[in-house]
Design a protein around this motif. Structure first.
Motif, mmCIF file in Angstrom:
data_model
loop_
_atom_site.group_PDB
_atom_site.id
_atom_site.type_symbol
_atom_site.label_atom_id
_atom_site.label_comp_id
_atom_site.label_asym_id
_atom_site.label_seq_id
_atom_site.Cartn_x
_atom_site.Cartn_y
_atom_site.Cartn_z
ATOM 1 N N LEU A 27 0.822 -1.213 0.000
ATOM 2 C CA LEU A 27 0.000 0.000 0.000
ATOM 3 C C LEU A 27 0.856 1.262 0.000
ATOM 4 O O LEU A 27 0.495 2.258 -0.637
ATOM 5 C CB LEU A 27 -0.956 -0.017 1.194
ATOM 6 N N SER A 28 1.993 1.227 0.669
ATOM 7 C CA SER A 28 2.908 2.378 0.650
ATOM 8 C C SER A 28 3.458 2.615 -0.748
ATOM 9 O O SER A 28 3.590 3.762 -1.194
ATOM 10 C CB SER A 28 4.062 2.164 1.628
ATOM 11 N N GLU A 31 0.769 4.201 -2.725
ATOM 12 C CA GLU A 31 0.676 5.610 -2.320
ATOM 13 C C GLU A 31 1.750 6.435 -3.039
ATOM 14 O O GLU A 31 1.481 7.540 -3.527
ATOM 15 C CB GLU A 31 0.836 5.713 -0.806
ATOM 16 N N ARG A 35 1.301 9.568 -5.727
ATOM 17 C CA ARG A 35 2.009 10.857 -5.626
ATOM 18 C C ARG A 35 2.783 11.143 -6.916
ATOM 19 O O ARG A 35 2.855 12.287 -7.370
ATOM 20 C CB ARG A 35 2.938 10.867 -4.414
#
Length: 109
Positions: A27-28, A31, A35
């Protein structure tokens, strides 16, 4: 003073908790990809390149979703089936199957 039992959360032991760190890392990364797409838009990058990145994000999210569905079925639905057999209450497993079917339906929209 009266002792009042705290409400019981039936969702305390999630199947995904065994690979929680892997899930959080994934999930990071997603993310970070989001971005990156935001930066691409800000920098007015080529539309097709942005769409390619969005497609990669969608694929990564689908992979996470599929893993969560698999964990839910193998843990929660299987446990509900066992509990249903033990108690003779077929609604226990029927409720879990309906729950996962609804969740899959949301993913397919």
């Amino acid at each position: 003073m009266e002792n009042v039992a705290a409400p019981v959360d039936e969702h305390v032991n999630h199947a995904y908790t065994t690979n929680k760190e892997t899930l959080l890392k994934r999930l990071s990364r997603i993310e970070g990809q989001v971005r990156g797409v935001s930066r691409m838009v800000d920098e007015e990058k080529y539309c097709i390149d942005i769409l390619t990145q969005i497609s990669a994000i969608n694929a990564a999210l689908h992979k996470v979703s599929l893993g969560l569905v698999e964990d839910h079925v193998s843990h929660c639905v299987v446990n509900a089936a066992a509990q249903s057999i033990e108690t003779g209450d077929q609604s226990i497993v029927a409720d879990k199957v309906a729950e996962v079917t609804t969740a899959i339906g949301r993913l397919l929209r």
